[in-house]
Design an enzyme around this catalytic site. Sequence first.
Site, PDB file in Angstrom:
ATOM      1  N   HIS A 162       1.562   2.101   6.071  1.00 31.30           N
ATOM      2  CA  HIS A 162       2.245   1.573   4.879  1.00 31.30           C
ATOM      3  C   HIS A 162       3.258   2.599   4.332  1.00 31.30           C
ATOM      4  CE1 HIS A 162       3.037  -0.209   0.995  1.00 31.30           C
ATOM      5  NE2 HIS A 162       2.669   0.931   0.421  1.00 31.30           N
ATOM      6  N   HIS A 167       7.451   2.222   3.304  1.00 30.09           N
ATOM      7  CA  HIS A 167       8.338   2.950   2.389  1.00 30.09           C
ATOM      8  C   HIS A 167       9.385   3.795   3.113  1.00 30.09           C
ATOM      9  CE1 HIS A 167       6.493   1.916  -1.427  1.00 30.09           C
ATOM     10  NE2 HIS A 167       5.315   2.035  -0.849  1.00 30.09           N
ATOM     11  N   GLU A 208       7.386  -3.117  -3.755  1.00 32.40           N
ATOM     12  CA  GLU A 208       6.200  -3.297  -2.918  1.00 32.40           C
ATOM     13  C   GLU A 208       6.101  -4.727  -2.366  1.00 32.40           C
ATOM     14  OE1 GLU A 208       4.166  -1.106  -1.771  1.00 32.40           O
ATOM     15  OE2 GLU A 208       4.132   0.578  -3.173  1.00 32.40           O
ATOM     16  N   SER A 227       4.947  -3.577   5.724  1.00 29.12           N
ATOM     17  CA  SER A 227       4.008  -2.779   6.523  1.00 29.12           C
ATOM     18  C   SER A 227       2.781  -3.587   6.895  1.00 29.12           C
ATOM     19  CB  SER A 227       3.573  -1.540   5.735  1.00 29.12           C
ATOM     20  OG  SER A 227       2.916  -1.917   4.536  1.00 29.12           O
TER      21      SER A 227
HETATM   22 FE   LIG Z   1       3.326   1.507  -1.496  1.00 32.27          FE
END
Ligand SMILES: [Fe+2]
Length: 297
Positions: A162, A167, A208, A227
């Site tokens: 993730h 990110h 997010e 992700s």
């Molecule tokens: Fe995050």
Amino acid sequence: MFEEAQLYSPVTTGDGGEVTVHLHDGHPGAADPGYRRRRNEIAAAALAWRPGQPAPAIDYREDEQGVWRTVCRELRTLHERHAVDEFRAALEQVALPAGGVPGLDDVSERLAPLGGWRYVPAAGLVDLRTFYGALADRTFHSTQYVRHPAMALYTPEPDIVHEVIGHGHLLATPTFGELHRRAGVAARRLAREESLRFLSRVFWFTLEFGVVVEAGALRAYGAGILSSYGELGEFRAMALRPLDLLEMGTAEYDITRYQPVLYRAESVAEIEAVVGGFFDTCTDASIEELCREHAVA
Ligand SMILES: [Fe+2]
């Protein structure tokens, strides 16, 4: 329905200095003593790290490398179909190794020419003020553990997949990297805990879990979706609402469960204007005022 959660497992240090990561009972690794030991080891390395030192060099085991390879392979196709343009361009530019988990210093080196973001280790949850504040300096606190190998395409908590695949690629883009930084500058401006929570919720529903219309299609720009194998396959079926700062900032989301609602921007320019504009101008007073107007209405 989203099933992947974003809740970090608590980490504690005992009187004798032993570090324990507390996995909840339903965690895929809860009944695996070897996995638990490994998690404790990796968390201890992050806690022992001090600024200025190289990030802990984790010697990933073959099963962990296997998870990374599987996830990279499976996400690749989904990214082609569902990720925003800038994210897909970043996949080529960052060129993460598909064959094994990169070290955090390796990630920082790859990001250096792409906005200059730097990864530093985190044992688990980092308090809001530290995590968001660091974004102002283009510093990203990242865990280094890998999800349990029995469920390579699912994790109940944000792991290195993730942090780096989600990110990392966003940070390398001009628009979304800059939005992360602007969120950090905003966090430094806010003194009230309530304001910081409001900001973190806006971040949650955008960087997010945000989706946006691009080239006539709904695409994902949130790191949590990008992700996640499961969420990339399902986000189009979620309930969608227009971007609304007050609604996002005050939503009582439960981060241990699926996201029932996503916020859809009509363009990347709208994200920049609405979300970026909020990050650039919000203050304790403006957030309080926004919430008060809502309470009166
Ligand atoms: Fe995050």
